[in-house]
Design a protein around this motif. Structure first.
Motif, PDB file in Angstrom:
ATOM      1  N   ASP A  66     -19.958 -13.020 -18.058  1.00 42.47           N
ATOM      2  CA  ASP A  66     -18.783 -13.208 -19.070  1.00 42.47           C
ATOM      3  C   ASP A  66     -18.797 -12.646 -20.275  1.00 42.47           C
ATOM      4  O   ASP A  66     -19.336 -13.454 -21.154  1.00 42.47           O
ATOM      5  N   PHE A  67     -18.191 -11.366 -20.210  1.00 43.42           N
ATOM      6  CA  PHE A  67     -18.301 -10.953 -21.709  1.00 43.42           C
ATOM      7  C   PHE A  67     -17.149 -11.057 -22.612  1.00 43.42           C
ATOM      8  O   PHE A  67     -17.266 -10.826 -23.877  1.00 43.42           O
ATOM      9  N   ARG A  68     -15.942 -11.590 -21.758  1.00 43.73           N
ATOM     10  CA  ARG A  68     -14.868 -12.122 -22.561  1.00 43.73           C
ATOM     11  C   ARG A  68     -14.971 -13.377 -23.365  1.00 43.73           C
ATOM     12  O   ARG A  68     -14.367 -13.598 -24.458  1.00 43.73           O
ATOM     13  N   ARG A  69     -15.566 -14.370 -22.840  1.00 45.72           N
ATOM     14  CA  ARG A  69     -15.716 -15.729 -23.608  1.00 45.72           C
ATOM     15  C   ARG A  69     -14.266 -16.128 -23.700  1.00 45.72           C
ATOM     16  O   ARG A  69     -14.085 -16.830 -24.815  1.00 45.72           O
ATOM     17  N   ALA A  70     -13.368 -16.335 -22.513  1.00 45.88           N
ATOM     18  CA  ALA A  70     -12.233 -16.659 -22.713  1.00 45.88           C
ATOM     19  C   ALA A  70     -11.692 -18.273 -23.030  1.00 45.88           C
ATOM     20  O   ALA A  70     -10.547 -18.755 -23.264  1.00 45.88           O
ATOM     21  N   THR A  71     -12.693 -18.944 -22.687  1.00 41.54           N
ATOM     22  CA  THR A  71     -12.593 -20.410 -22.529  1.00 41.54           C
ATOM     23  C   THR A  71     -13.057 -20.813 -24.082  1.00 41.54           C
ATOM     24  O   THR A  71     -14.053 -21.013 -24.546  1.00 41.54           O
TER      25      THR A  71
END
Length: 277
Positions: A66-71
């Motif tokens: 998870d490179f976005r870390r959208a949570t």
């Protein structure tokens, strides 16, 4: 992290140095985050070799990172730190409060039971991800985005770290591991800390077989080839290159040849080149 050395019981063991895996606490991957990694052995869609010296190697599966870390705004607990065969850094398995698990690139010092956050209100603590606008100048960071929401693209390999140098006019100056100072938008995310596995560059494989396990096939010197196979080939006995400088099999300079496009549109974001004194 430290490296483990061996008694010289064989020529291979004499200089071998392998990771001690002190930071690794979990030794089996999360099955829900695995996917098939197809090998192409350096071949393109036509079956032609476009990258030489690739092939074989140990079978491995890809870990979905998870490179976005959208949570944003939800705490996540570190379950374990794992070895990843697809990258030099270690990865950490985290679990959010809603039960969702994901992998992140593990920074140095992250341990089981630690809690990491994502979002502008997060503390300046190892493993936390936030917009660069919320990070104080001088902080050591990694996993830096180039485009907001796309996911981390810079500073992801073992032992790498960048430093936030300045912020002005909606842009931040970031000094990358190469020494280059680059402009990055303030609304791009970055993670606090240094990437794990700092001593990766001290590892010595020790034997040819380990290189084959990594999927690297043997490299043959051009000087021992025939003239029809390489510009360095031919001659009686050991012969010199016969040119002002070494070249590739296709006649391009092999030493000091700049391949970056001088008209690249991203050149305007480079404040200081990595080649500057």
């Amino acid at each position: 992290m430290a490296t483990k050395k061996f008694s010289p019981t064989s020529p291979a063991r004499r200089h071998m140095a392998v990771p001690s895996f002190d930071e690794v606490t979990k030794f089996s991957p999360e099955k829900s985050l695995l996917t098939v990694l197809k090998k192409n052995s350096g071949r393109n869609s036509y079956g032609r070799i476009t990258v030489r010296h690739h092939g074989g190697g140990n079978k491995k599966k890809y870990r979905i990172i998870d490179f976005r870390r959208a949570t944003v705004g939800m705490p996540a607990t570190v379950i374990g730190v794992e070895y990843d065969p697809n990258r030099t850094a270690y990865i950490a398995l985290i679990q959010y409060e809603n039960g969702v698990k994901s992998y992140i690139v593990a920074p140095t010092g992250l341990k089981d039971g630690d809690v990491v956050y994502t979002g502008a209100g997060s503390d300046i603590k190892i493993g936390n991800t936030m917009p660069i606008s919320a990070i104080p100048v001088g902080t050591i960071i990694h996993n830096i985005e180039l485009y907001p929401g796309k996911g981390a693209q810079l500073v992801r390999s073992a032992g790498a770290a960048a430093q936030l140098m300045a912020k002005e006019n909606g842009m931040a100056q970031v000094r990358l591991p190469s020494g280059e100072v680059r402009l990055v938008r303030l609304d791009c995310n970055a993670t606090i800390g240094t990437v794990s596995n700092i001593e990766h560059d001290t590892v010595k494989l020790g034997k040819a077989g380990k290189t084959r396990h990594l999927g690297i096939r043997p490299t043959v010197r051009g000087s021992v080839m025939n003239p029809c196979d390489h510009p360095h080939g031919g001659g009686e006995g050991k012969s010199p290159v016969g040119r002002p400088s070494p070249v590739t099999p296709w006649g391009k300079p092999a030493l000091g040849y700049k391949t970056r496009n001088k008209k690249a549109r991203t050149n305007k974001f480079i404040v200081k080149s990595r080649h500057a004194n």
